[in-house]
Design a protein around this motif. Structure first.
Motif, PDB file in Angstrom:
ATOM      1  N   VAL A  61       6.857   7.754  -8.119  1.00  0.00           N
ATOM      2  CA  VAL A  61       6.762   8.934  -8.777  1.00  0.00           C
ATOM      3  C   VAL A  61       5.121   8.588  -8.047  1.00  0.00           C
ATOM      4  CG1 VAL A  61       6.552  10.645  -9.939  1.00  0.00           C
ATOM      5  CG2 VAL A  61       8.432   8.795  -9.913  1.00  0.00           C
ATOM      6  N   LEU A  62       4.899   9.519  -7.579  1.00  0.00           N
ATOM      7  CA  LEU A  62       3.405  10.281  -7.290  1.00  0.00           C
ATOM      8  C   LEU A  62       3.127  12.400  -7.409  1.00  0.00           C
ATOM      9  CD1 LEU A  62       0.592  10.143  -6.284  1.00  0.00           C
ATOM     10  CD2 LEU A  62       1.488  10.830  -3.715  1.00  0.00           C
ATOM     11  N   SER A  63       2.778  12.146  -8.410  1.00  0.00           N
ATOM     12  CA  SER A  63       2.426  13.378  -9.445  1.00  0.00           C
ATOM     13  C   SER A  63       0.877  14.048  -7.856  1.00  0.00           C
ATOM     14  CB  SER A  63       1.932  13.752 -10.453  1.00  0.00           C
ATOM     15  OG  SER A  63       3.642  13.213 -10.709  1.00  0.00           O
ATOM     16  N   ALA A  64       0.843  15.062  -8.530  1.00  0.00           N
ATOM     17  CA  ALA A  64      -0.688  15.772  -7.916  1.00  0.00           C
ATOM     18  C   ALA A  64      -0.922  16.875  -8.624  1.00  0.00           C
ATOM     19  CB  ALA A  64      -0.503  16.424  -6.163  1.00  0.00           C
ATOM     20  N   GLN A  74       0.757  -1.295   0.288  1.00  0.00           N
ATOM     21  CA  GLN A  74       0.254   0.094   0.208  1.00  0.00           C
ATOM     22  C   GLN A  74       1.388   0.976  -0.605  1.00  0.00           C
ATOM     23  OE1 GLN A  74      -2.636   1.572   3.583  1.00  0.00           O
ATOM     24  NE2 GLN A  74      -4.187   0.871   2.492  1.00  0.00           N
ATOM     25  N   PHE A  75       0.846   2.034  -0.911  1.00  0.00           N
ATOM     26  CA  PHE A  75       1.189   3.848  -1.345  1.00  0.00           C
ATOM     27  C   PHE A  75      -0.339   4.379  -0.874  1.00  0.00           C
ATOM     28  CE2 PHE A  75       3.862   0.563  -3.529  1.00  0.00           C
ATOM     29  CZ  PHE A  75       5.707   0.806  -3.073  1.00  0.00           C
ATOM     30  N   ARG A  76       0.336   5.545   0.409  1.00  0.00           N
ATOM     31  CA  ARG A  76      -0.857   6.226   0.455  1.00  0.00           C
ATOM     32  C   ARG A  76       0.143   7.625   0.995  1.00  0.00           C
ATOM     33  NH1 ARG A  76      -2.117   8.822   5.303  1.00  0.00           N
ATOM     34  NH2 ARG A  76      -0.432   7.515   6.545  1.00  0.00           N
ATOM     35  N   GLY A  77      -1.037   8.633  -0.658  1.00  0.00           N
ATOM     36  CA  GLY A  77      -0.354  10.112  -0.409  1.00  0.00           C
ATOM     37  C   GLY A  77      -1.150  10.578   0.474  1.00  0.00           C
ATOM     38  N   LEU A  78      -0.695  11.707   0.811  1.00  0.00           N
ATOM     39  CA  LEU A  78      -0.646  12.799   2.146  1.00  0.00           C
ATOM     40  C   LEU A  78      -2.102  13.911   1.298  1.00  0.00           C
ATOM     41  CD1 LEU A  78       2.333  12.812   3.917  1.00  0.00           C
ATOM     42  CD2 LEU A  78       0.301  11.267   3.884  1.00  0.00           C
ATOM     43  N   GLU A  79      -3.019  13.447   1.346  1.00  0.00           N
ATOM     44  CA  GLU A  79      -4.525  14.016   0.601  1.00  0.00           C
ATOM     45  C   GLU A  79      -4.313  15.942   1.243  1.00  0.00           C
ATOM     46  OE1 GLU A  79      -7.588  12.099  -0.170  1.00  0.00           O
ATOM     47  OE2 GLU A  79      -7.177  10.334   1.019  1.00  0.00           O
ATOM     48  N   SER A  80      -4.803  16.237   0.696  1.00  0.00           N
ATOM     49  CA  SER A  80      -4.844  18.068   0.940  1.00  0.00           C
ATOM     50  C   SER A  80      -5.939  18.797  -0.002  1.00  0.00           C
ATOM     51  CB  SER A  80      -4.347  18.805   0.523  1.00  0.00           C
ATOM     52  OG  SER A  80      -3.952  20.124  -0.578  1.00  0.00           O
ATOM     53  N   GLU A  81      -7.179  19.195   0.883  1.00  0.00           N
ATOM     54  CA  GLU A  81      -8.023  20.329  -0.121  1.00  0.00           C
ATOM     55  C   GLU A  81      -7.867  20.649  -1.499  1.00  0.00           C
ATOM     56  OE1 GLU A  81      -9.951  23.113   3.087  1.00  0.00           O
ATOM     57  OE2 GLU A  81     -10.371  21.499   3.910  1.00  0.00           O
ATOM     58  N   ASP A  82      -6.673  21.158  -1.862  1.00  0.00           N
ATOM     59  CA  ASP A  82      -6.750  21.130  -2.504  1.00  0.00           C
ATOM     60  C   ASP A  82      -6.192  20.773  -4.374  1.00  0.00           C
ATOM     61  OD1 ASP A  82      -6.849  24.187  -1.584  1.00  0.00           O
ATOM     62  OD2 ASP A  82      -5.146  24.455  -1.620  1.00  0.00           O
ATOM     63  N   ILE A  83      -5.962  19.904  -3.462  1.00  0.00           N
ATOM     64  CA  ILE A  83      -5.608  18.405  -4.702  1.00  0.00           C
ATOM     65  C   ILE A  83      -6.567  17.628  -4.673  1.00  0.00           C
ATOM     66  CG2 ILE A  83      -4.911  16.641  -5.009  1.00  0.00           C
ATOM     67  CD1 ILE A  83      -2.253  17.091  -2.840  1.00  0.00           C
ATOM     68  N   ILE A  84      -6.910  17.876  -5.898  1.00  0.00           N
ATOM     69  CA  ILE A  84      -8.259  17.201  -6.977  1.00  0.00           C
ATOM     70  C   ILE A  84      -8.152  16.115  -7.653  1.00  0.00           C
ATOM     71  CG2 ILE A  84      -8.988  19.042  -7.531  1.00  0.00           C
ATOM     72  CD1 ILE A  84      -8.417  19.513 -10.356  1.00  0.00           C
ATOM     73  N   SER A  85      -6.398  15.747  -8.238  1.00  0.00           N
ATOM     74  CA  SER A  85      -6.279  14.539  -8.730  1.00  0.00           C
ATOM     75  C   SER A  85      -4.578  13.823  -8.228  1.00  0.00           C
ATOM     76  CB  SER A  85      -6.261  14.411 -10.468  1.00  0.00           C
ATOM     77  OG  SER A  85      -5.064  15.218 -10.787  1.00  0.00           O
ATOM     78  N   TYR A  86      -4.929  12.818  -8.527  1.00  0.00           N
ATOM     79  CA  TYR A  86      -3.366  12.271  -8.299  1.00  0.00           C
ATOM     80  C   TYR A  86      -2.294  11.937  -8.971  1.00  0.00           C
ATOM     81  CZ  TYR A  86      -4.053  13.267  -3.487  1.00  0.00           C
ATOM     82  OH  TYR A  86      -4.292  14.055  -2.090  1.00  0.00           O
ATOM     83  N   ALA A  87      -1.825  10.976  -9.680  1.00  0.00           N
ATOM     84  CA  ALA A  87      -1.304  10.354 -10.907  1.00  0.00           C
ATOM     85  C   ALA A  87      -0.337   8.879 -10.049  1.00  0.00           C
ATOM     86  CB  ALA A  87      -1.200  10.763 -11.703  1.00  0.00           C
ATOM     87  N   TRP A  88       0.767   7.493 -10.052  1.00  0.00           N
ATOM     88  CA  TRP A  88       1.151   6.753  -9.593  1.00  0.00           C
ATOM     89  C   TRP A  88       1.624   6.462 -10.858  1.00  0.00           C
ATOM     90  CZ3 TRP A  88       2.744   6.433  -4.408  1.00  0.00           C
ATOM     91  CH2 TRP A  88       1.746   6.915  -4.151  1.00  0.00           C
TER      92      TRP A  88
END
Length: 205
Positions: A118-121, A73-87
């Motif tokens: 790599v994680l892009s947000a 499991q890879f967990r990206g830290l979430e934020s109100e401003d982030i609308i999309s993630y790409a692993w």
């Protein structure tokens, strides 16, 4: 003639292209000036304010386990401003599973080795930030198959002793027993899960 109001970019701060591009390395407000000269030698200028925003703060947590056969499991830290993630898990042999768009994603790696995950947000303003971390995937140190001291088919009331490969820290058979070998009298399929010293599971045939 373009002036992007970004003197720290050096020679890249100006351009004579009709449709130039410019990369700002620091957030803030910049005054962009365009000066146009006609064929008769007349000049005209126009200025606009450009608001360059800081990209979103992106971070993720590496899984505790690094075992080859596990879904990690890879967990990206979430934020109100982030609308999309790409692993991107740097594991192209895994096919479509090599990428994911979920904030929290699970990936099973296809081989031992180092992988640059790599994680892009992307945030609500269209700005994108990227972070990369390396993970070392290891397979179990245990090899081999279950061995029986009896040839099959066996006769009614015969007892077969099944022995798991050695080297495990713990053994859990499908019967619930937790020893390296078990005695069976009933026909059926028997399996054992072996945990090695690194905490990785191995399931022999």
């Amino acid at each position: 003639n373009w002036n992007f109001g970004d003197p720290t970019s050096g020679l890249l701060n100006t351009s004579t292209d009709k449709h130039p591009t410019h990369i700002y390395n620091t957030p803030g407000q910049y005054t962009v000036t365009l000066e146009i000269t006609s064929s008769e030698g007349c000049t005209s200028s126009h200025q606009v304010q450009v608001d360059v925003r800081q990209g979103p703060s992106v971070e993720f947590v590496l899984p505790y386990s690094t075992c080859l056969t596990e879904g990690l499991q890879f967990r990206g830290l979430e934020s109100e401003d982030i609308i999309s993630y790409a692993w991107d898990f740097d594991d192209p042999t895994s096919g479509a599973a090599n990428t994911s768009t979920s904030a929290t994603s699970i990936h099973t790696f296809s081989a031992n080795g180092n992988y640059d995950v790599v994680l892009s947000a992307t945030d609500v303003y269209g700005c994108t930030s990227t972070i990369s971390k390396q993970i070392n995937i290891v397979g179990s140190s245990i090899t081999g198959d279950i061995i029986s001291d009896t040839t099959f088919p066996m006769c009614y009331s015969d007892v077969a002793e099944l022995t798991a490969p050695s080297g495990g820290d713990s053994y859990i058979w499908s019967t619930g027993e937790q020893t390296s070998n078990i005695s069976v009298v009933e026909p059926g399929d028997y399996a054992v899960t072996i945990m090695d010293a690194s905490g990785c599971a191995y399931i022999p045939k």
